[in-house]
Design an enzyme around this catalytic site. Structure first.
Site, short mmCIF file in Angstrom:
data_model
loop_
_atom_site.label_atom_id
_atom_site.label_comp_id
_atom_site.label_asym_id
_atom_site.label_seq_id
_atom_site.Cartn_x
_atom_site.Cartn_y
_atom_site.Cartn_z
N HIS A 52 0.89 -1.16 0.00
CA HIS A 52 0.00 0.00 0.00
C HIS A 52 0.92 1.21 0.00
O HIS A 52 2.07 1.12 0.46
CB HIS A 52 -0.87 0.03 1.25
CG HIS A 52 -1.88 -1.09 1.30
ND1 HIS A 52 -1.84 -2.07 2.25
CD2 HIS A 52 -2.92 -1.37 0.51
CE1 HIS A 52 -2.83 -2.92 2.05
NE2 HIS A 52 -3.51 -2.51 0.98
N ASP A 55 2.31 1.59 3.30
CA ASP A 55 3.27 0.56 3.73
C ASP A 55 4.66 1.03 3.29
O ASP A 55 5.66 0.79 3.98
CB ASP A 55 3.02 -0.79 3.03
CG ASP A 55 1.70 -1.44 3.44
OD1 ASP A 55 1.33 -1.33 4.61
OD2 ASP A 55 1.06 -2.06 2.57
N GLU A 177 -9.13 -4.37 -8.46
CA GLU A 177 -9.39 -5.58 -7.66
C GLU A 177 -10.83 -5.53 -7.17
O GLU A 177 -11.13 -4.86 -6.18
CB GLU A 177 -8.42 -5.64 -6.47
CG GLU A 177 -8.67 -6.82 -5.56
CD GLU A 177 -7.73 -6.87 -4.34
OE1 GLU A 177 -6.81 -6.03 -4.24
OE2 GLU A 177 -7.94 -7.74 -3.50
N GLU A 213 -9.15 -11.83 -6.85
CA GLU A 213 -8.92 -12.48 -5.56
C GLU A 213 -9.95 -13.61 -5.43
O GLU A 213 -11.16 -13.38 -5.56
CB GLU A 213 -9.05 -11.48 -4.40
CG GLU A 213 -8.97 -12.21 -3.06
CD GLU A 213 -8.68 -11.34 -1.86
OE1 GLU A 213 -7.88 -10.37 -1.98
OE2 GLU A 213 -9.24 -11.62 -0.80
N HIS A 216 -12.92 -12.99 -3.17
CA HIS A 216 -13.85 -11.96 -3.65
C HIS A 216 -14.79 -12.54 -4.70
O HIS A 216 -15.98 -12.20 -4.74
CB HIS A 216 -13.09 -10.77 -4.23
CG HIS A 216 -12.23 -10.05 -3.23
ND1 HIS A 216 -11.45 -8.98 -3.57
CD2 HIS A 216 -12.03 -10.25 -1.90
CE1 HIS A 216 -10.80 -8.55 -2.48
NE2 HIS A 216 -11.14 -9.31 -1.48
N ASP A 251 -15.04 -11.56 4.88
CA ASP A 251 -13.89 -11.89 4.03
C ASP A 251 -12.84 -12.62 4.89
O ASP A 251 -12.25 -12.04 5.79
CB ASP A 251 -13.32 -10.56 3.50
CG ASP A 251 -12.19 -10.75 2.52
OD1 ASP A 251 -11.90 -11.91 2.16
OD2 ASP A 251 -11.60 -9.73 2.12
N ASP A 253 -10.00 -14.62 3.95
CA ASP A 253 -8.58 -14.68 3.57
C ASP A 253 -7.88 -15.93 4.10
O ASP A 253 -6.79 -15.87 4.69
CB ASP A 253 -7.84 -13.42 4.04
CG ASP A 253 -8.30 -12.17 3.31
OD1 ASP A 253 -8.67 -12.27 2.13
OD2 ASP A 253 -8.30 -11.08 3.91
N ASP A 286 -3.16 -13.38 -0.76
CA ASP A 286 -3.75 -12.40 0.16
C ASP A 286 -4.43 -13.20 1.28
O ASP A 286 -5.66 -13.32 1.32
CB ASP A 286 -4.73 -11.48 -0.58
CG ASP A 286 -4.99 -10.20 0.19
OD1 ASP A 286 -4.52 -10.09 1.33
OD2 ASP A 286 -5.68 -9.31 -0.35
C1 GLO Z 1 -9.38 -6.78 0.93
C2 GLO Z 1 -8.43 -6.77 -0.16
C3 GLO Z 1 -7.11 -6.12 0.21
C4 GLO Z 1 -6.38 -5.69 -1.03
C5 GLO Z 1 -5.19 -4.86 -0.71
C6 GLO Z 1 -4.48 -4.38 -1.96
O1 GLO Z 1 -10.38 -7.44 0.92
O2 GLO Z 1 -8.23 -8.05 -0.67
O3 GLO Z 1 -6.33 -7.00 0.97
O4 GLO Z 1 -5.99 -6.79 -1.78
O5 GLO Z 1 -5.59 -3.77 0.05
O6 GLO Z 1 -5.16 -3.35 -2.53
MG MG Z 2 -6.80 -8.73 -2.10
#
Ligand code: GLO
Ligand code: MG
Length: 347
Positions: A52, A55, A177, A213, A216, A251, A253, A286
């Site tokens: 980010h 980051d 994304e 993703e 998602h 979500d 992950d 992710d």
């Molecule tokens: C959240 C997203 C997040 C993005 C990251 C990059 O649901 O997956 O992790 O991938 O902020 O933009």
């Molecule tokens: Mg992501």
């Protein structure tokens, strides 16, 4: 540098070594430095890091422009010294008070300008870190209350923001994304179809693609493997966040393949048949450690995701394609399904 024994390059972001807090409780692991995270990445055979903007340059909103550039340059040197590439940079448009009601689609013109200005700083940072890939997770571009925003206008705002970014630097590529919900009730760009349709409205559609993703896609009720094939048909899959998700809830992950191994196998097959990675694209995970994970096992969700991915590459490559084709020709899909199950079980 490519990882050993495979044609793929791997990456993750600093947030993938999260500290265990959730909306109901504080962290369960101590805070770690960026240096520690970079060391985990290197030691566990990953090739690049995702960033980010903050980051890369912490507290970015409170630093003058020249200082942002200087800190980005210091980071680039550090990454060069340890031999880690920056895969992408993404503007974090969901923390600041200026993005409470959306970033690019806020009802407040000052807030929309903030979101665009911050995205241009992200481009400056990406340029310094040596990547031309900008990822846009449009976290707050949507609504909680449908009547609070004009969705038609919001599409225009999104296109205007993308156009400003594309014009700011002619070399960047933007990977959208999509995610259907969370933090919003309903997002304006929920699927790959929406992301690619939005690309067509911009001033330079060739430079607007997408990032899939797995979780998602599942949250949108879609099949991640089909989403991969769809995006690749347009040559628009420029990055990938592999993980897993147990149905329609928050979500999660989860580690790649941990919920649905067959779906993970099909995602890898889709990547293989489309030659994903051959133009330098990375496989990113992710994924998050569980809240219960002890500090000594901190990176295992990443190590395991990569391990599962590599095993599934072997499974995809050793799948008896001609036997499968015979069953397809006979329309014997029941036998085809069992063949896949036996193959995954190792029989
Ligand atoms: C959240 C997203 C997040 C993005 C990251 C990059 O649901 O997956 O992790 O991938 O902020 O933009
Ligand atoms: Mg992501």
């Amino acid at each position: 540098m490519k990882s050993q024994n495979c044609d793929y390059k791997f990456c993750f972001g600093p947030w993938n070594l999260s500290e265990g807090s959730d909306p109901y409780g504080p962290p369960t692991r101590p805070t770690q430095s960026f240096e520690w995270k970079l060391r985990q990445l290197k030691e566990n055979g990953f090739d690049a890091m995702m960033f980010h903007d903050d980051d890369a340059v912490p507290d970015i909103d409170n630093k003058p422009y020249q200082q942002i550039l200087r800190e980005a340059k210091e980071l680039r040197k550090w990454l060069n010294d340890v031999g880690v590439a920056a895969e992408m940079v993404a503007p974090r448009l969901w923390f600041s008070p200026m993005t409470i009601d959306g970033g690019f689609t806020s009802n407040d013109a000052k807030c929309r300008k903030y979101a665009i200005d911050r995205s241009l700083r992200t481009i400056d940072i990406a340029r310094i870190l040596g990547t031309n890939l900008i990822v846009l997770w449009l976290a707050r571009e949507g609504s909680y209350i449908r009547e609070s925003k004009n969705a038609r206008k919001c599409v225009d705002y999104l296109v205007q923001a993308l156009n400003k970014m594309l014009a700011y630097d002619r070399r960047i590529r933007i990977a959208i994304e999509p995610k259907p919900n969370e933090p919003m009730d309903i997002a304006y760009v929920p699927t790959i179809g929406h992301a690619l349709a939005l690309a067509i409205l911009t001033s330079d559609p060739k430079r607007v693609g997408c990032l899939i993703e797995s979780a998602h896609a599942i949250l949108a009720g879609l099949d991640p493997a089909d989403e991969i094939d769809f995006a690749c048909s347009f040559e628009k899959l420029w990055s990938l966040h592999l993980n897993d998700q147990n149905g329609l809830k928050f979500d999660q992950d989860k580690p790649f393949g941990s919920v649905n191994l067959r779906s993970a196998f099909n995602q890898v097959r889709a990547l293989e048949r489309n030659g994903y990675g051959k133009k330098g694209e990375y496989v990113c995970f992710d994924v998050h450690p569980y809240r219960t994970t002890k500090p000594e096992n901190w990176a295992e969700h990443l190590i395991n995701s990569r391990k599962t991915f590599l095993k599934l590459v072997q499974k995809a490559r050793s799948f008896d394609e001609s036997a499968a084709q015979k069953l397809i020709a006979q329309r014997n899909y029941q036998a085809l399904e069992q063949m896949v199950i036996d193959h995954l079980l190792g029989n």
